[in-house]
Design an enzyme around this catalytic site. Structure first.
Site, PDB file in Angstrom:
ATOM      1  N   TYR A  97       0.976  21.004 -39.859  1.00 45.81           N
ATOM      2  CA  TYR A  97       2.081  20.117 -40.196  1.00 45.81           C
ATOM      3  C   TYR A  97       2.078  19.871 -41.703  1.00 45.81           C
ATOM      4  CZ  TYR A  97       2.975  18.395 -35.371  1.00 45.81           C
ATOM      5  OH  TYR A  97       3.322  18.269 -34.052  1.00 45.81           O
ATOM      6  N   GLU A 101       0.136  11.711 -34.290  1.00 45.58           N
ATOM      7  CA  GLU A 101      -0.698  10.507 -34.289  1.00 45.58           C
ATOM      8  C   GLU A 101      -0.960  10.045 -35.723  1.00 45.58           C
ATOM      9  OE1 GLU A 101      -0.114  12.201 -31.018  1.00 45.58           O
ATOM     10  OE2 GLU A 101      -1.733  13.279 -32.028  1.00 45.58           O
ATOM     11  N   ASN A 115      10.511  18.264 -34.706  1.00 40.63           N
ATOM     12  CA  ASN A 115       9.304  18.297 -33.884  1.00 40.63           C
ATOM     13  C   ASN A 115       9.538  17.521 -32.589  1.00 40.63           C
ATOM     14  OD1 ASN A 115       6.410  19.021 -33.668  1.00 40.63           O
ATOM     15  ND2 ASN A 115       6.139  16.806 -33.588  1.00 40.63           N
ATOM     16  N   GLU A 116       9.486  18.237 -31.484  1.00 44.42           N
ATOM     17  CA  GLU A 116       9.712  17.628 -30.164  1.00 44.42           C
ATOM     18  C   GLU A 116      10.928  16.686 -30.197  1.00 44.42           C
ATOM     19  OE1 GLU A 116       5.569  17.830 -27.743  1.00 44.42           O
ATOM     20  OE2 GLU A 116       5.908  15.988 -28.853  1.00 44.42           O
ATOM     21  N   GLU A 118       2.186  24.100 -28.817  1.00 46.34           N
ATOM     22  CA  GLU A 118       1.168  23.056 -28.790  1.00 46.34           C
ATOM     23  C   GLU A 118       0.455  23.149 -27.450  1.00 46.34           C
ATOM     24  OE1 GLU A 118       1.983  19.015 -29.734  1.00 46.34           O
ATOM     25  OE2 GLU A 118       3.117  19.480 -31.548  1.00 46.34           O
ATOM     26  N   TYR A 130     -10.341  14.826 -31.186  1.00 48.57           N
ATOM     27  CA  TYR A 130      -9.417  15.409 -30.204  1.00 48.57           C
ATOM     28  C   TYR A 130     -10.112  16.258 -29.135  1.00 48.57           C
ATOM     29  CZ  TYR A 130      -4.459  16.279 -29.129  1.00 48.57           C
ATOM     30  OH  TYR A 130      -3.212  16.290 -28.556  1.00 48.57           O
TER      31      TYR A 130
END
Length: 583
Positions: free
Chosen positions: A53, A99, A157-158, A234, A301
């Site tokens: 990103y 996030e 994005n989404e 993703e 993560y």
């Protein structure tokens, strides 16, 4: 020079089928001196591509600013990818979620409520175009046709989880092309029919995001895109953590089986995340789906490469799966040795309420401002005013975002937390100096609350009368150095808010893990580098200290404890302690 394109069934590199085997690695979450190491480990797991990103708000802390230096040198990061013989996917948003604080959108842009968020509103689009021009000036020359590594660029994005403004998506796509982006443009959405329909755009290659039930998710994607390569852009191999919850993990065998199913179906994949890194400083975001949940400092993560860049069991399992379909180069990285373990007492306490001038000069405000209305939009600030109500009274704020500690003449009165929807305190007597220490625990990064103001919102009243005459001091950076004298150890429990320090010298150059056991809630800096927040509510207990932050000849740690510290000792332990799991 090579050409990358989309064929009837495959991605094509110079006309030949090419499967994208990618892993997410966010340069802004990793110390720049460690980028090459993390990229090499991605290559050695069998990946051929690195995805990142771009965080708009990290590059643009204020209007007109754009930083491409140091840890924000996107061009250097992409060139390192190329030097490793790998390709790159760039996802500049402008919204990234991740996030990350405010989903990557700059807070300053959204202070004007008339500015649209993620839609075709003129003021928003003008700012987005300026931002994308800065990014594409770096990315365009590094596309594969110019000898660089970039093979794909993502638009938004989404988006299907937020809106369906096709005019907005078209504007972003057109601007990418006008800025010289010639590689295929993609979108990504969760593999749900409604989201794929709302977030996709004809002419852009649709991809999906999911972590399980690969066959079902790919079938959903194929319904919306009858031809072209299938790609999970993703592939969720873990999850993120919230303060006060548990540490998320996913079973290695299950994650490896899902990756196997994706590759067996012929799909391309981007492992989200290959290496998460850390939300250094005050960069972690939050979720609010009825309850505010701030994200922890670690972005481990449960990824194949852990927060400290060490291969995990998941790394080796994924490498074995990839080897069934593609050549995997060289040997896997050797196991990392334990980090040095040692301790040093903290001392030289500087109480915030006794010496607020050590942090910053106070600025007068008649009405109570939000954090966004304070110069620099600090993440921590002390608000003080005089009050004179000789009897019981209720102190009430419009809204607390996100944590307010209240003091009267230096004595604690109470705490108000956003997640508990608290905004009022009863005082037996309110005469003296009222001080409110306000903490922003992270801006919401997903959903309709993007861009909302932070701090004390909507003013304050005492006994129903508006409070005015406030002095405001940002405290989100440590004060000036103490000097050269050795710190005097605290020697026992310490009540916050207080700043403590220590000098230390690791027995050997290495990454470190700072154990915050016995501490309450606060922020840590090592040699001026902000490691991020800690909080006794967990699940995270250690803060990661990148080796490049340390310096020969000795280091200094500064700890701003906001609550209470029962053990004022900085202890460094062999490895990360990220908390309990559901198992």
């Amino acid at each position: 020079m090579p050409e990358f394109s989309i064929g009837e069934h495959d991605f094509l590199l110079d006309g030949r089928p090419f499967r994208v085997l990618s892993g997410a690695l966010h340069y802004f979450r990793v110390h720049p001196d460690q980028w090459a190491d993390r990229i090499d480990k991605a290559r050695r797991m069998g990946l051929n591509t690195v995805e990142t990103y771009v965080a708009w708000n990290a590059h643009a802390p204020g209007p007109g600013a754009f930083d491409l230096t140091g840890g924000l040198d996107l061009g250097r990061f992409l060139r390192l990818v190329a030097e490793a013989g790998m390709y790159a996917i760039v996802r500049p948003g402008p919204y990234i979620c991740a996030e990350w604080d405010n989903g990557g959108l700059p807070a300053w842009l959204l202070r004007d409520p008339a500015v649209g968020v993620r839609r075709a509103e003129p003021r928003y689009l003008a700012a987005v175009r300026d931002y994308l021009d800065r990014v594409y000036s770096v990315v365009a020359p590094l596309q594969v046709r110019h000898g660089g590594p970039v093979i794909l660029v993502q638009v938004e994005n989404e988006y299907g989880a937020f809106g369906s403004d096709k005019t907005y998506l078209e504007a972003l796509a057109e601007h990418a092309r006008a800025a010289g982006i010639t590689v295929p443009l993609t979108t990504v959405d969760q593999a749900v029919d409604g989201m794929l329909a709302a977030g996709g755009l004809d002419g852009l290659h649709r991809t999906a995001s999911f972590g399980s039930r690969a066959a079902e998710r790919l079938a959903a994607l194929r319904r919306h895109q009858p031809t072209g390569p299938l790609m999970c852009a993703e592939f969720w191999v873990g999850w993120f953590d919230h303060w006060g919850a548990h540490h998320h993990t996913t079973p290695v065998a299950e994650a490896a089986a899902e990756l196997d199913a994706l590759l067996a179906a012929g799909a391309s994949v981007n492992v989200y995340v290959f290496h998460g890194g850390t939300n250094f400083g005050f960069t972690s975001g939050a979720n609010d789906k009825g309850v505010y949940q701030p994200t922890v400092t670690s972005y481990d993560y449960d990824a194949p490469l852990d927060e400290a860049g060490r291969p995990t069991a998941k790394y080796h399992a994924f490498r074995e799966v990839i080897a069934r379909y593609h050549d995997v180069p060289g040997e896997p990285p050797p196991p990392a040795p334990p980090a040095p373990a040692f301790g040093v007492p903290l001392g030289d306490a500087v109480p915030l309420l006794d010496a607020p001038g050590r942090w910053s000069a106070g600025v007068r405000h008649d009405a109570l401002p939000s954090l966004d209305e304070v110069a620099g939009a600090p993440r921590l600030a002390l608000f003080t005013t005089r009050v004179d109500v000789d009897g019981p009274a209720v102190l009430c704020f419009g809204e607390v975002r996100d944590h307010a500690s209240v003091f009267l003449d230096g004595q604690p009165v109470g705490t108000l937390r956003r997640e508990h929807r608290q905004r009022a305190l009863g005082l037996r007597r309110a005469v003296g100096e009222l001080a409110v220490l306000v903490e922003d625990h992270g801006r919401v990064n997903y959903g309709p609350r993007l861009g909302e103001p932070k701090g004390l919102v909507g003013g304050a009243t005492l006994g129903g009368v508006a409070l005015t005459g406030w002095e405001v001091r940002p405290v989100d950076a440590p004060p000036a150095p103490w000097g050269d004298a050795e710190p005097v150890p605290a020697g026992g429990p310490v009540a916050g808010p207080v700043l403590l320090r220590a000098r230390f010298s690791p027995p050997e150059p290495a990454d470190l893990h700072l154990d915050t056991r016995g501490w309450g809630r606060g922020v840590v800096w090592v040699n001026g580098f902000c490691l991020g927040r800690y909080w006794s509510r967990g699940p995270q207990r250690t803060l990661y200290v990148p080796g490049p932050v340390l310096r020969a000849g000795g280091d200094e740690i500064a700890v701003l404890e906001l609550d209470a510290m029962t053990d004022p000792t900085a202890r460094f332990v062999p490895g990360p302690l990220l908390g309990h799991t559901e198992a």
